[in-house]
Design a protein around this motif. Structure first.
Motif, short mmCIF file in Angstrom:
data_model
loop_
_atom_site.label_atom_id
_atom_site.label_comp_id
_atom_site.label_asym_id
_atom_site.label_seq_id
_atom_site.Cartn_x
_atom_site.Cartn_y
_atom_site.Cartn_z
N PHE A 57 32.08 -24.31 25.82
CA PHE A 57 32.59 -23.42 24.80
C PHE A 57 33.12 -22.15 25.43
N VAL A 58 34.13 -21.56 24.82
CA VAL A 58 34.58 -20.22 25.14
C VAL A 58 34.69 -19.50 23.80
N LEU A 59 34.12 -18.31 23.71
CA LEU A 59 34.17 -17.52 22.50
C LEU A 59 34.99 -16.27 22.76
N VAL A 60 35.87 -15.92 21.83
CA VAL A 60 36.76 -14.77 22.01
C VAL A 60 36.71 -13.90 20.76
N GLN A 61 36.44 -12.62 20.96
CA GLN A 61 36.55 -11.61 19.91
C GLN A 61 37.87 -10.89 20.12
N TYR A 62 38.75 -10.96 19.14
CA TYR A 62 40.08 -10.34 19.24
C TYR A 62 40.04 -8.93 18.66
N LYS A 63 40.72 -8.01 19.32
CA LYS A 63 40.88 -6.65 18.84
C LYS A 63 42.35 -6.30 18.87
N ARG A 64 42.81 -5.75 17.77
CA ARG A 64 44.23 -5.43 17.61
C ARG A 64 44.57 -4.08 18.23
N LEU A 65 45.59 -4.10 19.08
CA LEU A 65 46.19 -2.87 19.57
C LEU A 65 47.35 -2.55 18.64
N ASP A 66 47.48 -1.29 18.24
CA ASP A 66 48.43 -0.92 17.20
C ASP A 66 49.89 -1.14 17.55
N SER A 67 50.26 -0.80 18.75
CA SER A 67 51.67 -0.94 19.10
C SER A 67 51.79 -1.19 20.59
N ARG A 68 52.98 -1.53 21.03
CA ARG A 68 53.21 -1.76 22.47
C ARG A 68 52.97 -0.50 23.29
N ARG A 69 53.10 0.65 22.66
CA ARG A 69 52.88 1.92 23.38
C ARG A 69 51.40 2.23 23.54
N ASN A 70 50.59 1.75 22.60
CA ASN A 70 49.16 2.04 22.62
C ASN A 70 48.45 1.04 23.52
N LYS A 71 47.94 1.49 24.63
CA LYS A 71 47.30 0.59 25.58
C LYS A 71 45.79 0.84 25.66
N GLU A 72 45.23 1.42 24.61
CA GLU A 72 43.80 1.67 24.62
C GLU A 72 43.20 1.28 23.27
N TYR A 73 41.92 0.99 23.29
CA TYR A 73 41.19 0.63 22.09
C TYR A 73 39.95 1.51 22.04
N ARG A 74 39.78 2.24 20.95
CA ARG A 74 38.62 3.12 20.80
C ARG A 74 37.41 2.27 20.41
N VAL A 75 36.39 2.30 21.21
CA VAL A 75 35.19 1.49 21.01
C VAL A 75 34.35 2.12 19.90
N ASP A 76 34.00 1.30 18.91
CA ASP A 76 33.17 1.78 17.81
C ASP A 76 31.88 0.95 17.74
N GLU A 77 31.01 1.30 16.82
CA GLU A 77 29.73 0.60 16.70
C GLU A 77 29.92 -0.86 16.30
N ARG A 78 30.94 -1.15 15.52
CA ARG A 78 31.19 -2.54 15.13
C ARG A 78 31.45 -3.41 16.37
N LEU A 86 27.61 -11.51 21.02
CA LEU A 86 28.24 -12.37 22.02
C LEU A 86 27.36 -12.50 23.27
N GLU A 87 26.73 -11.40 23.64
CA GLU A 87 25.88 -11.43 24.83
C GLU A 87 24.71 -12.39 24.65
N LYS A 88 24.16 -12.47 23.45
CA LYS A 88 23.08 -13.43 23.19
C LYS A 88 23.58 -14.86 23.37
N VAL A 89 24.80 -15.13 22.92
CA VAL A 89 25.38 -16.46 23.11
C VAL A 89 25.61 -16.72 24.60
N SER A 90 26.14 -15.72 25.29
CA SER A 90 26.45 -15.86 26.71
C SER A 90 25.19 -16.18 27.52
N GLN A 91 24.07 -15.63 27.12
CA GLN A 91 22.82 -15.87 27.85
C GLN A 91 22.36 -17.33 27.74
N LEU A 92 22.94 -18.08 26.80
CA LEU A 92 22.58 -19.49 26.66
C LEU A 92 23.34 -20.38 27.63
N SER A 93 24.34 -19.83 28.32
CA SER A 93 25.12 -20.62 29.28
C SER A 93 24.22 -21.09 30.41
#
Length: 157
Positions: A57-78, A86-93
């Motif tokens: 299995f491979v699991l992917v959480q997608y995060k949207r970047l607003d525009s081609r100019r915006n190359k950063e994502y502000r990390v929030d609690e969510r 995801l880390e709990k799943v990864s530990q099962l590998s």
């Protein structure tokens, strides 16, 4: 799709977005979209890829970047909570037991920071962006290089 899932498709509160791809040699991968479902709430992922030949299995959480100019994502609690799940799943590998089970990394969980396509782009194209293995994203968040500007405490990826 199997007739087994017909009753699910008629329900408004259930989704069953499973796509199976198979090449001419019989290699098979299943892609499951679990975005905005109880599965995402449980595992912290939007997409699950299952590769039949390696039983992996491979699991992917997608995060949207607003525009081609915006190359950063502000990390929030969510995002942090999604990463924790995801880390709990990864530990099962488990370690590979034979050569066909080998992967590029032990981690099977990734974040993808992606630029969403506009309506003119084909829906069969992959969204442009960058995949980060979960362990690397954690490493980045533990380093000052991802802190926001002007001494802010928040992080950006």
């Amino acid at each position: 799709m199997s007739p087994f899932f017909d009753d699910w498709r008629r329900r408004s509160d259930m989704r069953c977005d499973i796509h199976v791809l198979e090449d001419s040699t019989g290699r098979r991968i299943e892609i499951v979209n679990v975005n905005a479902t109880p599965v995402e709430n449980r595992l912290g992922t939007d997409m699950i890829y299952y590769h039949h030949p390696t039983h992996s299995f491979v699991l992917v959480q997608y995060k949207r970047l607003d525009s081609r100019r915006n190359k950063e994502y502000r990390v929030d609690e969510r995002l942090r909570r999604q990463m924790d799940r995801l880390e709990k799943v990864s530990q099962l590998s488990r370690e590979p037991m034979s050569p066909h089970e080998w992967r590029l990394a032990q981690d099977a969980c990734f974040l993808k920071f992606a630029y969403w396509r506009d309506s003119a782009t084909s829906s069969s194209d992959l969204a442009h962006g960058m995949y980060l293995p979960l362990f690397y994203a954690r490493l980045l968040l533990g380093d000052d290089c991802t802190r926001g500007g002007a001494g802010r405490a928040d992080h950006q990826l």
